[in-house]
Design a protein around this motif. Structure first.
Motif, PDB file in Angstrom:
ATOM      1  N   SER A 103       0.928  -1.122  -0.252  1.00  2.00           N
ATOM      2  CA  SER A 103      -0.441   0.064   0.027  1.00  2.00           C
ATOM      3  C   SER A 103       0.755   1.050   0.208  1.00  2.00           C
ATOM      4  O   SER A 103       0.763   2.510  -0.432  1.00  2.00           O
ATOM      5  CB  SER A 103      -1.113  -0.005   1.310  1.00  2.00           C
ATOM      6  OG  SER A 103       0.188   0.167   2.404  1.00  2.00           O
ATOM      7  N   GLU A 104       1.668   1.001   0.398  1.00  2.00           N
ATOM      8  CA  GLU A 104       2.912   2.292   0.589  1.00  2.00           C
ATOM      9  C   GLU A 104       4.068   2.523  -1.042  1.00  2.00           C
ATOM     10  O   GLU A 104       3.660   4.058  -0.916  1.00  2.00           O
ATOM     11  CB  GLU A 104       4.389   2.041   1.508  1.00  2.00           C
ATOM     12  CG  GLU A 104       4.659   3.131   2.313  1.00  2.00           C
ATOM     13  CD  GLU A 104       3.921   4.286   2.990  1.00  2.00           C
ATOM     14  OE1 GLU A 104       4.582   5.092   2.475  1.00  2.00           O
ATOM     15  OE2 GLU A 104       3.474   3.887   3.676  1.00  2.00           O
ATOM     16  N   SER A 105       3.395   1.746  -1.631  1.00  2.00           N
ATOM     17  CA  SER A 105       4.469   2.132  -3.016  1.00  2.00           C
ATOM     18  C   SER A 105       3.084   2.117  -3.402  1.00  2.00           C
ATOM     19  O   SER A 105       3.440   3.231  -4.461  1.00  2.00           O
ATOM     20  CB  SER A 105       4.669   0.371  -3.270  1.00  2.00           C
ATOM     21  OG  SER A 105       5.939   0.302  -3.057  1.00  2.00           O
ATOM     22  N   ALA A 106       2.171   2.273  -3.650  1.00  2.00           N
ATOM     23  CA  ALA A 106       0.846   2.301  -4.483  1.00  2.00           C
ATOM     24  C   ALA A 106       0.760   3.553  -4.012  1.00  2.00           C
ATOM     25  O   ALA A 106       0.568   4.534  -4.818  1.00  2.00           O
ATOM     26  CB  ALA A 106      -0.265   1.804  -4.107  1.00  2.00           C
ATOM     27  N   ARG A 107       0.372   4.047  -2.753  1.00  2.00           N
ATOM     28  CA  ARG A 107       0.459   5.659  -2.117  1.00  2.00           C
ATOM     29  C   ARG A 107       1.802   6.247  -2.806  1.00  2.00           C
ATOM     30  O   ARG A 107       1.264   7.890  -3.219  1.00  2.00           O
ATOM     31  CB  ARG A 107       0.436   5.598  -0.910  1.00  2.00           C
ATOM     32  CG  ARG A 107       0.190   6.930   0.339  1.00  2.00           C
ATOM     33  CD  ARG A 107      -0.208   7.017   1.445  1.00  2.00           C
ATOM     34  NE  ARG A 107      -1.502   5.626   1.828  1.00  2.00           N
ATOM     35  CZ  ARG A 107      -0.886   4.445   2.606  1.00  2.00           C
ATOM     36  NH1 ARG A 107       0.770   4.420   3.142  1.00  2.00           N
ATOM     37  NH2 ARG A 107      -1.247   3.722   3.129  1.00  2.00           N
ATOM     38  N   HIS A 108       1.879   6.357  -2.635  1.00  2.00           N
ATOM     39  CA  HIS A 108       3.732   6.492  -3.396  1.00  2.00           C
ATOM     40  C   HIS A 108       2.955   7.249  -4.667  1.00  2.00           C
ATOM     41  O   HIS A 108       3.366   8.307  -5.758  1.00  2.00           O
ATOM     42  CB  HIS A 108       5.000   5.869  -3.006  1.00  2.00           C
ATOM     43  CG  HIS A 108       5.841   6.990  -3.855  1.00  2.00           C
ATOM     44  ND1 HIS A 108       6.734   7.635  -2.791  1.00  2.00           N
ATOM     45  CD2 HIS A 108       7.584   6.362  -4.991  1.00  2.00           C
ATOM     46  CE1 HIS A 108       7.666   8.760  -3.788  1.00  2.00           C
ATOM     47  NE2 HIS A 108       8.025   8.446  -4.848  1.00  2.00           N
ATOM     48  N   LEU A 109       2.918   6.570  -5.677  1.00  2.00           N
ATOM     49  CA  LEU A 109       2.821   6.626  -7.069  1.00  2.00           C
ATOM     50  C   LEU A 109       1.128   7.207  -7.271  1.00  2.00           C
ATOM     51  O   LEU A 109       1.444   8.075  -8.110  1.00  2.00           O
ATOM     52  CB  LEU A 109       2.051   4.948  -7.397  1.00  2.00           C
ATOM     53  CG  LEU A 109       3.293   3.454  -7.673  1.00  2.00           C
ATOM     54  CD1 LEU A 109       3.090   2.632  -8.551  1.00  2.00           C
ATOM     55  CD2 LEU A 109       4.193   4.713  -9.747  1.00  2.00           C
ATOM     56  N   PHE A 110       0.258   7.464  -5.951  1.00  2.10           N
ATOM     57  CA  PHE A 110      -0.919   8.118  -6.236  1.00  2.10           C
ATOM     58  C   PHE A 110      -0.505   9.630  -6.423  1.00  2.10           C
ATOM     59  O   PHE A 110      -1.080  10.815  -7.221  1.00  2.10           O
ATOM     60  CB  PHE A 110      -2.083   7.468  -6.070  1.00  2.10           C
ATOM     61  CG  PHE A 110      -2.805   6.479  -6.092  1.00  2.10           C
ATOM     62  CD1 PHE A 110      -3.258   6.873  -7.218  1.00  2.10           C
ATOM     63  CD2 PHE A 110      -2.792   5.607  -5.599  1.00  2.10           C
ATOM     64  CE1 PHE A 110      -4.030   6.477  -7.940  1.00  2.10           C
ATOM     65  CE2 PHE A 110      -3.990   4.149  -6.061  1.00  2.10           C
ATOM     66  CZ  PHE A 110      -4.411   4.914  -7.105  1.00  2.10           C
ATOM     67  N   LEU A 111       0.650   9.444  -5.161  1.00  2.00           N
ATOM     68  CA  LEU A 111       0.988  10.923  -4.745  1.00  2.00           C
ATOM     69  C   LEU A 111       1.281  12.158  -6.002  1.00  2.00           C
ATOM     70  O   LEU A 111       1.433  12.803  -6.752  1.00  2.00           O
ATOM     71  CB  LEU A 111       1.853  11.390  -3.481  1.00  2.00           C
ATOM     72  CG  LEU A 111       0.286  10.523  -2.337  1.00  2.00           C
ATOM     73  CD1 LEU A 111       1.711  10.644  -0.961  1.00  2.00           C
ATOM     74  CD2 LEU A 111      -0.816  11.632  -2.315  1.00  2.00           C
ATOM     75  N   ARG A 112       2.324  10.901  -6.491  1.00  2.00           N
ATOM     76  CA  ARG A 112       3.422  11.114  -7.483  1.00  2.00           C
ATOM     77  C   ARG A 112       2.386  11.760  -9.253  1.00  2.00           C
ATOM     78  O   ARG A 112       2.368  12.762  -9.380  1.00  2.00           O
ATOM     79  CB  ARG A 112       4.686  10.492  -8.242  1.00  2.00           C
ATOM     80  CG  ARG A 112       5.674  10.150  -7.476  1.00  2.00           C
ATOM     81  CD  ARG A 112       6.822   9.385  -7.854  1.00  2.00           C
ATOM     82  NE  ARG A 112       7.433   9.701  -8.587  1.00  2.00           N
ATOM     83  CZ  ARG A 112       7.200   9.072  -9.834  1.00  2.00           C
ATOM     84  NH1 ARG A 112       7.335   7.021  -9.544  1.00  2.00           N
ATOM     85  NH2 ARG A 112       7.710   8.876 -10.844  1.00  2.00           N
ATOM     86  N   ALA A 113       1.480  10.676  -8.809  1.00  6.67           N
ATOM     87  CA  ALA A 113       0.415  11.346 -10.312  1.00  6.67           C
ATOM     88  C   ALA A 113      -0.285  12.242  -9.376  1.00  6.67           C
ATOM     89  O   ALA A 113      -0.588  12.878 -11.254  1.00  6.67           O
ATOM     90  CB  ALA A 113      -0.413   9.566 -10.091  1.00  6.67           C
ATOM     91  N   LEU A 114      -0.551  12.237  -9.007  1.00  5.87           N
ATOM     92  CA  LEU A 114      -1.324  13.666  -8.604  1.00  5.87           C
ATOM     93  C   LEU A 114      -0.964  15.263  -8.921  1.00  5.87           C
ATOM     94  O   LEU A 114      -1.242  16.516  -9.012  1.00  5.87           O
ATOM     95  CB  LEU A 114      -1.768  13.650  -7.373  1.00  5.87           C
ATOM     96  CG  LEU A 114      -3.722  12.913  -7.103  1.00  5.87           C
ATOM     97  CD1 LEU A 114      -3.646  12.385  -5.948  1.00  5.87           C
ATOM     98  CD2 LEU A 114      -4.648  13.112  -7.753  1.00  5.87           C
ATOM     99  N   ARG A 115       0.718  15.121  -8.258  1.00  5.07           N
ATOM    100  CA  ARG A 115       1.473  15.979  -8.994  1.00  5.07           C
ATOM    101  C   ARG A 115       1.636  16.973 -10.319  1.00  5.07           C
ATOM    102  O   ARG A 115       1.360  17.884 -10.529  1.00  5.07           O
ATOM    103  CB  ARG A 115       2.547  15.710  -8.206  1.00  5.07           C
ATOM    104  CG  ARG A 115       3.010  16.230  -6.848  1.00  5.07           C
ATOM    105  CD  ARG A 115       4.563  15.941  -6.889  1.00  5.07           C
ATOM    106  NE  ARG A 115       5.292  15.259  -6.843  1.00  5.07           N
ATOM    107  CZ  ARG A 115       5.361  14.331  -5.934  1.00  5.07           C
ATOM    108  NH1 ARG A 115       4.975  14.553  -4.685  1.00  5.07           N
ATOM    109  NH2 ARG A 115       6.406  13.543  -6.544  1.00  5.07           N
ATOM    110  N   PHE A 116       1.390  15.791 -11.271  1.00  8.29           N
ATOM    111  CA  PHE A 116       1.195  15.273 -12.483  1.00  8.29           C
ATOM    112  C   PHE A 116      -0.153  16.504 -13.206  1.00  8.29           C
ATOM    113  O   PHE A 116      -0.593  16.954 -14.143  1.00  8.29           O
ATOM    114  CB  PHE A 116       1.949  14.624 -13.618  1.00  8.29           C
ATOM    115  CG  PHE A 116       3.117  14.218 -13.342  1.00  8.29           C
ATOM    116  CD1 PHE A 116       3.876  14.935 -14.325  1.00  8.29           C
ATOM    117  CD2 PHE A 116       4.493  13.295 -12.782  1.00  8.29           C
ATOM    118  CE1 PHE A 116       5.316  15.185 -14.088  1.00  8.29           C
ATOM    119  CE2 PHE A 116       5.049  12.974 -12.492  1.00  8.29           C
ATOM    120  CZ  PHE A 116       6.301  14.127 -13.239  1.00  8.29           C
TER     121      PHE A 116
END
Length: 597
Positions: free
Chosen positions: A158-171
């Motif tokens: 879940s930690e990696s998934a959360r990290h990806l979603f947060l990066r995606a939301l910056r874009f």
């Protein structure tokens, strides 16, 4: 280049030797694999690289893997996978890496690599593919979601998934789908942890220093995501989507309440808010099923729930008197009416309610055009013919420039065998003038064919040619020609054809129809067929290569044809045809001459 290819083929030798040694492939098959691999290697080592060559090579290797898998299953041999499959898998990954490095923008190529990694459980490799792909294509939210889902569902991180979603939301700070999937992921994570905690408690296991975060367990992370998203993304649809996701989890009552309150505060005047609030009444206060629940009790309960829904809709159309609001109300009523039920009483109540809502919307002058047709169908199904006639007339008064409305009214009058069909057609044409009236004229002549005399129908066809736009008159000419042949025979149709040829425009089918009619005659004369082709070629000779070819075929196959004319036809076609059509004609003409067409 030759040395590099030789080296690559040598690298294959150990795996091929193993394949032969363990009896998965024969010596002959090994040679065939080497020959094919050599040909494929040459293609991907050229200076001018082609994507298709890489795809073909990759596909060949995948097919080889599948074949090895089947052979293993057949003979029950499961050893030496490191020396055989892993070697091929490594080569496929290298091919994919070269291809995606060369054609970075081809998303489908990246997705093919992702699919391959998933199929062969290459987790480490897939992690790298996702990382590189997202660095090159950060502008595609769907790819971020795919990567995050893989981390959550396959890697259980879940930690990696959360990290990806947060990066995606910056874009993509305003992408609804990203917020929805991130919201869903956090709720799934909370649910998973709740289950784990419950299992530990039931087993009375000591967790030591480890403890579950109450915030995550209660879905607080999801609440933060919702609040952040609600500030950036406007519109009822988004809130409803978030609410529908929250409803999938049984620990989100407070979160659902917050979303609902936000919806009612921010979008009180939106029809979709009212629609949701009304439909919600169907779910509330459901009857507890027990042995004592009778069929009548179930019907009564459903009736009460539907009445509660309608009470909310009634309030809605008073608060938000718009077409969209009435459309939501009517759509709900139609959905309930179309639901299967064994209770005649319930079906009748639903019908009465639906017809009543249609009438109210009409009286408020807020019934959308598209719904009049459904109202009319419902009235006809219910054998309320008088009301149907009244509604159809009202619809054409309100939407007097709508071909669909007139069509609907006329079809109904024809179905009812009304005496006022002709009068209604006249009225429709008067309102519509000429543009877009082709459906009406088509309906009129088709009705006349089965009802009026031949003279009246012919007069109608002739009138339609002048009353429609030039582009639409082309269709009427085709129909007129077809009708004349069916009702007046060959001599009559020839006369009509010659008459129609005096006024452009024409369609290719108009001439083809006449050629077909001529060929159906016992005494089919090539002279006439030739005349029709010549007329058609004057109109379409520069744009239709098949017309020229058919003319040549006719000269070759007709008993009165002149094969010596083919050269002349070919020469004229080459002069008249435009652009690529010349090449198309030449290739087909060559096939025709050699008997392959």
């Amino acid at each position: 280049m030759a040395e590099r290819i030789e080296q690559r083929l040598e690298d294959r030798v150990p795996e091929l030797e193993q394949l032969e040694r363990v009896g998965l492939f024969t010596r002959k098959e090994i040679r065939a694999v080497l020959r094919k691999a050599s040909a494929l290697e040459y293609k991907i080592q050229r200076r001018a690289l082609r994507k298709e060559d890489f795809i073909n090579y990759i596909q060949y290797e995948i097919n080889l893997l599948e074949l090895i898998k089947k052979r293993r299953a057949r003979i029950g041999y499961s050893f030496k996978k490191d020396e055989i499959e892993n070697s091929i898998l490594h080569r496929v990954h290298c091919l994919f890496n070269r291809a995606t490095g060369k054609w970075k923008d081809d998303v489908q190529l990246w997705l093919s690599h992702v699919a391959f990694c998933k199929q062969w459980n290459a987790k480490h490799q897939l992690s790298k593919v996702f990382s590189t792909m997202l660095a090159i294509h950060p502008n595609k939210p769907a790819l971020w979601i795919m990567a995050a889902k893989w981390e959550m569902e396959t890697q259980l991180s879940s930690e990696s998934a959360r990290h990806l979603f947060l990066r995606a939301l910056r874009f993509h700070p305003e992408c609804p789908k990203l917020y929805q999937e991130y919201f869903r992921m956090e709720l799934m994570n909370a649910e998973k942890q709740r289950k784990e905690k419950k299992e530990f408690e039931q087993a009375k296991m000591d967790l030591g220093e480890f403890s579950y975060s109450e915030e995550i367990l209660n879905g607080e992370m999801a609440r933060i995501i919702y609040r952040d998203a609600a500030q950036k993304i406007k519109g009822v649809e988004f809130h409803l989507a978030m609410l529908s996701i929250a409803k999938l989890f049984d620990f989100t009552q407070d979160l659902q309440k917050e979303i609902l309150e936000s919806l009612q505060t921010k979008y009180a005047d939106d029809p979709l808010t009212w629609d949701y609030m009304a439909r919600r009444e169907l779910e509330l206060g459901s009857l507890q099923s027990s042995e004592h629940t009778t069929k009548q009790m179930k019907v009564s309960e459903m009736t009460r729930r539907e009445e509660r829904c309608c009470a909310v809709f009634e309030e809605a159309v008073r608060a938000v008197p718009t077409e969209d609001m009435w459309k939501c109300y009517i759509t709900f009523c139609l959905e309930r009416y179309n639901r299967k039920t064994n209770s005649e009483e319930l079906k009748q109540k639903r019908l009465e309610r639906t017809l009543s809502v249609f009438s109210k919307a009409h009286e408020s002058s807020l019934l959308p055009e598209v719904l009049y047709k459904q109202w009319l169908q419902l009235l006809l199904e219910s054998s309320l013919l008088g009301k149907a006639t009244e509604v159809a007339e009202a619809a054409t008064e309100l939407f007097s420039l709508s071909v669909e409305m007139w069509q609907m009214r006329l079809q109904m009058l024809i179905q009812l065998k009304s005496d006022s069909v002709s009068q209604c057609f006249e009225e429709a044409i008067k309102h519509m003038k000429s543009k877009g009236t082709l459906p009406l004229w088509t309906l009129w002549v088709e009705w006349s064919e089965g009802t009026n005399s031949k003279e009246e129908t012919e007069a109608l066809y002739q009138r339609s040619l002048h009353a429609t736009t030039p582009a639409e008159s082309v269709i009427m000419k085709e129909k007129y020609l077809d009708w004349t042949y069916r009702n007046g025979g060959y001599k009559k149709v020839k006369k009509v054809f010659n008459s129609l040829c005096e006024n452009r425009p024409f369609s290719i089918n108009f001439f083809r129809k006449m050629i077909q009619i001529e060929k159906e005659q016992e005494s089919c004369k090539m002279l006439h067929v030739r005349e029709y082709y010549e007329r058609a070629l004057r109109e379409f000779g520069s744009t239709d290569s098949d017309l020229w070819l058919d003319y040549v075929k006719e000269e070759l196959s007709h008993p009165q044809g002149k094969p010596e004319n083919c050269g002349s036809i070919h020469w004229r076609a080459m002069k008249m045809l435009q652009g690529d059509l010349v090449e198309d004609f030449v290739s087909k003409y060559t096939l025709l001459q050699t008997g392959h067409l």
